[in-house]
Design an enzyme around this catalytic site. Structure first.
Site, PDB file in Angstrom:
ATOM      1  N   SER A 115      -2.563  81.408  54.445  1.00 15.10           N
ATOM      2  CA  SER A 115      -3.466  81.777  53.357  1.00 15.10           C
ATOM      3  C   SER A 115      -3.233  83.194  52.843  1.00 15.10           C
ATOM      4  O   SER A 115      -3.624  83.523  51.719  1.00 15.10           O
ATOM      5  CB  SER A 115      -4.925  81.627  53.807  1.00 15.10           C
ATOM      6  OG  SER A 115      -5.167  82.336  55.003  1.00 15.10           O
ATOM      7  N   ASP A 362     -15.588  87.057  55.678  1.00 15.79           N
ATOM      8  CA  ASP A 362     -14.134  86.963  55.606  1.00 15.79           C
ATOM      9  C   ASP A 362     -13.584  88.391  55.614  1.00 15.79           C
ATOM     10  O   ASP A 362     -13.685  89.109  54.619  1.00 15.79           O
ATOM     11  CB  ASP A 362     -13.696  86.233  54.332  1.00 15.79           C
ATOM     12  CG  ASP A 362     -12.175  86.106  54.212  1.00 15.79           C
ATOM     13  OD1 ASP A 362     -11.458  86.700  55.044  1.00 15.79           O
ATOM     14  OD2 ASP A 362     -11.714  85.427  53.283  1.00 15.79           O
ATOM     15  N   HIS A 365      -8.766  88.046  54.441  1.00 20.19           N
ATOM     16  CA  HIS A 365      -8.194  87.915  53.103  1.00 20.19           C
ATOM     17  C   HIS A 365      -8.692  89.045  52.206  1.00 20.19           C
ATOM     18  O   HIS A 365      -9.514  89.863  52.622  1.00 20.19           O
ATOM     19  CB  HIS A 365      -8.552  86.547  52.523  1.00 20.19           C
ATOM     20  CG  HIS A 365      -8.119  85.421  53.398  1.00 20.19           C
ATOM     21  ND1 HIS A 365      -8.993  84.782  54.272  1.00 20.19           N
ATOM     22  CD2 HIS A 365      -6.914  84.837  53.581  1.00 20.19           C
ATOM     23  CE1 HIS A 365      -8.333  83.849  54.937  1.00 20.19           C
ATOM     24  NE2 HIS A 365      -7.076  83.857  54.546  1.00 20.19           N
TER      25      HIS A 365
END
Length: 386
Positions: A115, A362, A365
Site C-alpha cells: 500500500s 493510520d 500511510h
C-alpha cells in the site's frame, strides 16, 4: 540561456544539468537547476518550511483514495503540507509534471509492492493530472492493481499489488483481520507482476511491513519454516529470513531477465504509532516534523533496512546490463510523524461520538497532499540523472 538554445537534440555529450535546463526551457518553466547533480546524497537532509505548499489540492485531484484524503475527512490542521524535503549538500528542483511526461513519452512505468507503493502512485497521479488527466484503463477485482494511460504522451502508469513480491496465499479481509497464516513461497516471484514485466521500461519495487505477519514459508513447494505460526515441528525462522529470501528472488529475477528494466528499489517506510499499534489503540497526533536527532528507527525497521541494503549491494554488483538504483526514503519518512491520516483516514471520525472517543488510526500511510509528494522530486532527479 541563449547558449542552451543552440545545443542540438542529437548532441550526445549533454550533461544531466543541461538536460534538465533544456527540458525546463522547452516547457517554458522557471526551475532551479540542481547543484552538484550526481555527487550529492539526496536522501540526507531535512524538511524545510515551504510556504508555496503542494502542487495540487484535494479539490484539484480526484484520484486520491478516501483513506488518504485527510482534508476532506476533517483534519483540522494543515501545517503538514507546507514542508519540503531539502538535501543537505545540493538543491533539487520541484517535480515538474511536464518534464516528467516528456521524459516518459511512449514509455511504461509500474509501481510494484504494497500500500505504500499505491500511496506513492496516487501522489504522482495527482501531480501529473495537473497537466494531463489520465484515463484509468484497468483495475483488478479489488481495485488494488490499476493502470492509467496518458494519451497525449502515450505513457502508461501502473500499480501492481504484490505485498510480498513473491507468490503468497493471503487469508485476510479488507480490514486487515487474518483467518489464517500467509502461505509464502520465497523462491517464486509473484506472477501478478512477473507476467507483466516485459511491458515495463521502469519499475519501482517496495515491500516490508507485510513480512511481520504470521506466515508459513515454502521453498521448492516444501515448508522450510515460519514466523510466529506455532505449528508443531515447523522451525521459527523470523521475518528477516523471509524478507531476505524474497528480496533475493525478486532482485535476481529483475537483474537476470533478458528484458532490461530501469529499477528503483525503495527502502522500508517506518510508521509512527505511539502508545500501541494499529489494532491496539496506537495513535499519531504530532503536528510538526522531527528534527535531526529527535528520533531513531525502531529495531524492526533497522533490521529491515539492513537486509535491504545488504541485498541491494549484492544485486547491484551483478545486474547483467540492467539498471538498479536505491530509492532510500526511510530517513525522509522517519522525520514526518505529522504527515499521516491518523484518525482522519475515515470521514469526520469523531462526528456523533462522545468526547475523547477512541477511533482507529493510520500512522503508516500518508495524507494527500502530504510528505510523500516530495518523493517525486527525488524520483525525477534520479531518472534525469541517467
Amino acid at each position: 540561456m541563449s547558449s542552451i538554445t543552440k545545443i542540438q537534440p542529437h548532441d550526445t555529450c549533454l550533461t544531466p544539468v543541461l538536460l534538465f535546463a533544456i527540458y525546463a526551457q522547452l516547457n517554458h518553466l522557471l526551475l532551479l537547476v540542481p547543484v552538484g547533480l550526481g555527487s550529492c546524497d539526496i536522501f540526507t537532509g531535512g524538511w524545510v518550511r515551504d510556504p508555496t505548499g503542494p502542487p495540487y489540492t484535494n479539490n484539484s485531484c480526484d484520484t486520491i483514495q478516501h483513506h488518504q484524503n485527510c482534508i476532506k475527512n476533517g483534519r483540522p490542521d494543515s501545517d503538514y503540507i507546507y514542508w519540503r524535503w531539502t538535501p543537505r549538500d545540493c538543491n533539487i528542483p520541484r517535480f515538474e509534471p511536464k518534464t516528467f511526461l516528456h521524459f516518459m513519452r511512449t514509455k511504461s512505468m509500474a509501481f510494484i509492492g504494497d500500500s505504500i507503493s499505491r500511496n506513492h502512485v496516487q501522489s504522482l497521479l495527482c501531480i501529473l493530472s495537473q497537466v494531463e488527466r489520465p484515463v484509468e484503463v484497468y483495475h483488478d477485482k479489488e481495485y488494488r492493481s490499476k493502470r492509467w494511460f496518458f494519451d497525449s504522451h502515450k505513457f502508461t502508469l501502473s500499480v501492481i499489488w504484490s505485498p510480498f513480491l513473491t507468490e503468497a496465499k493471503i487469508f485476510e479481509d479488507n480490514d486487515g483481520h487474518a483467518s489464517g497464516a500467509v502461505r509464502l513461497h520465497l523462491d517464486e516471484p509473484d506472477s501478478e507482476w512477473v507476467n507483466e514485466f516485459n511491458k515495463f521500461d521502469y519499475v519501482e519495487i517496495v515491500a516490508g511491513k507485510w513480512f511481520l505477519k504470521t506466515a508459513v514459508y515454502y521453498e521448492n513447494n516444501t515448508i522450510v519454516g515460519c514466523h510466529i505460526c506455532k505449528i508443531e515441528n515447523v522451525t521459527e525462522l523470523g521475518f528477516d529470513y523471509a524478507y531476505r529470501r524474497a528480496l533475493q528472488t525478486t532482485l535476481s529475477f529483475i537483474t537476470k531477465s533478458d528484458h532490461k528494466v530501469y529499477t528503483l528499489f525503495q527502502t522500508t517506510t517506518p510508521d509512527h504509532f505511539e502508545n500501541g499499534e494499529w489494532n491496539t489503540g496506537g495513535y499519531c497526533n504530532r503536528t510538526v516534523p522531527f528534527q535531526e536527532g529527535e528520533t531513531e528507527l525502531r529495531d524492526i525497521d533497522t533490521i529491515m533496512r539492513d537486509v535491504e541494503l545488504e541485498e541491494f549491494k549484492k544485486a547491484v554488483g551483478d545486474t547483467n546490463g540492467s539498471t538498479l538504483k536505491l530509492f532510500d526514503t526511510t530517513h525522509l519518512a522517519l522525520l514526518r510523524p505529522d504527515g499521516h491520516p491518523g484518525p482522519y483516514g475515515a470521514f469526520h471520525p469523531f462526528e456523533g461520538k462522545v468526547l475523547n472517543a477512541k477511533v482507529q488510526n493510520d500512522c503508516l500511510h500518508w495524507c494527500l497532499p502530504g510528505p510523500i509528494d516530495s518523493w517525486n522530486d527525488l524520483l525525477i532527479h534520479i531518472l534525469l540523472g541517467e
